[in-house]
Design a protein around this motif. Structure first.
Motif, PDB file in Angstrom:
ATOM      1  N   UNK A 178      61.383  22.014  -2.294  1.00  0.00           N
ATOM      2  CA  UNK A 178      61.141  21.756  -0.876  1.00  0.00           C
ATOM      3  C   UNK A 178      61.508  23.015  -0.105  1.00  0.00           C
ATOM      4  N   UNK A 179      60.600  23.497   0.732  1.00  0.00           N
ATOM      5  CA  UNK A 179      60.831  24.700   1.528  1.00  0.00           C
ATOM      6  C   UNK A 179      60.890  24.356   3.005  1.00  0.00           C
ATOM      7  N   UNK A 180      61.533  25.224   3.781  1.00  0.00           N
ATOM      8  CA  UNK A 180      61.542  25.069   5.236  1.00  0.00           C
ATOM      9  C   UNK A 180      60.917  26.308   5.862  1.00  0.00           C
ATOM     10  N   UNK A 181      60.043  26.090   6.859  1.00  0.00           N
ATOM     11  CA  UNK A 181      59.401  27.168   7.595  1.00  0.00           C
ATOM     12  C   UNK A 181      59.650  26.976   9.083  1.00  0.00           C
ATOM     13  N   UNK A 182      59.726  28.096   9.809  1.00  0.00           N
ATOM     14  CA  UNK A 182      59.893  27.974  11.263  1.00  0.00           C
ATOM     15  C   UNK A 182      58.533  27.937  11.955  1.00  0.00           C
ATOM     16  N   UNK A 183      58.535  27.922  13.283  1.00  0.00           N
ATOM     17  CA  UNK A 183      57.303  27.823  14.048  1.00  0.00           C
ATOM     18  C   UNK A 183      56.380  29.012  13.898  1.00  0.00           C
ATOM     19  N   UNK A 184      56.886  30.133  13.370  1.00  0.00           N
ATOM     20  CA  UNK A 184      56.066  31.320  13.138  1.00  0.00           C
ATOM     21  C   UNK A 184      55.582  31.393  11.699  1.00  0.00           C
ATOM     22  N   UNK A 185      55.743  30.275  10.964  1.00  0.00           N
ATOM     23  CA  UNK A 185      55.347  30.183   9.555  1.00  0.00           C
ATOM     24  C   UNK A 185      56.164  31.102   8.651  1.00  0.00           C
TER      25      UNK A 185
END
Length: 203
Positions: A178-185
Motif C-alpha cells: 500500500x502506497x501513499x501519494x500527495x495531491x501532486x502525485x
C-alpha cells in the motif's frame, strides 16, 4: 486499502488528541507567553531562555521526545523551534498550507499532509529541492487559562516513520503493498521496492 486508511485515521486522531491536551499545559502556556515578548530576531531568539525552556519542555515529555517542533506566533513567525535556523522566519506550514494554520489559530487541531522541509545546511545553504525530506505536522492551538489562543504548536512527523510503518500492514503476499501519494502525485511513503519502481519509471 480500507483497513490501511482506518489505521491511519486512528493514528492521526490519537496524535491530535495528545497535541490538543499538550497545547493547554500550563508550563507550555507560560513559556509561550515569554516567547511572545521576546525579540523576533533569529540570533536573539536562539539565545533566549524561553527557547531553551521550550526545547527542554518537549525533550522531557516522553510522548513528544526528540521530535521537531514549531511554536508559531499569530503573525506566522516561528518563535520556538528545535533548530535555530527556523527561528524568526515565516513558518513552513503558513507558506504551504495557510488555510490549515489559520484553522489552528481559530482553535482546531489539524493534520498537515507531507510537504518538503527546507533544511538549512552550514552557512545558510540549503539542500536541493529533490533531496529535501518530506515531513508531516500535527498543529494545535496553545490556549491560556482564559481560553485565548496565544500561538500554534506544530509537531514534525517524518513521513518515512509512522506513516510508512502503518502502511506496511497493508502488504499482501510477497509483492503487494500500500502506497501513499500527495495531491501532486508524489509518493510520500517508503517502499521496499523503491529501486524497482524507479527502474520501471513509475517514480
Amino acid at each position: 486499502l480500507s483497513s490501511s486508511i482506518e489505521r491511519l485515521n486512528i493514528w492521526v486522531s490519537q496524535k491530535q488528541a495528545f497535541l490538543r491536551q499538550l497545547g493547554k499545559d500550563r508550563e507550555l502556556v507560560k513559556i509561550t507567553q515569554e516567547l511572545l515578548k521576546a525579540d523576533r530576531e533569529s540570533s536573539s531568539l536562539g539565545r533566549s531562555l524561553a527557547v531553551r525552556e521550550a526545547r527542554a519542555f518537549f525533550t522531557s515529555n516522553e510522548q513528544f521526545g526528540s521530535t521537531g517542533f514549531f511554536i508559531i506566533a499569530p503573525d506566522k513567525i516561528n518563535i520556538g523551534a528545535r533548530e535555530n535556523a527556523s527561528l524568526g522566519t515565516l513558518n513552513l506550514i503558513a507558506e504551504k498550507h495557510l488555510g490549515l494554520i489559520e484553522k489552528a489559530f481559530k482553535g482546531e487541531t489539524v493534520f498537515v499532509p507531507p510537504i518538503r522541509y527546507d533544511v538549512k545546511r552550514g552557512a545558510g545553504a540549503t539542500v536541493s529541492a529533490k533531496n529535501q525530506p518530506l515531513t508531516m505536522f500535527i498543529a494545535t492551538p496553545i490556549i491560556d487559562e482564559n481560553g485565548s489562543v496565544l500561538a500554534v504548536l506544530a509537531e514534525h512527523i517524518p513521513s518515512h516513520g509512522a506513516l510508512s510503518r502503518i502502511l506496511q500492514f497493508g502488504r499482501v503476499g510477497k509483492s503487494g503493498e500500500t502506497y501513499a501519494f500527495n495531491g501532486e502525485a508524489k509518493m510520500v511513503s517508503e517502499s521496499r521496492f523503491k529501486d524497482d519502481l524507479v527502474a520501471l519509471g513509475l517514480i
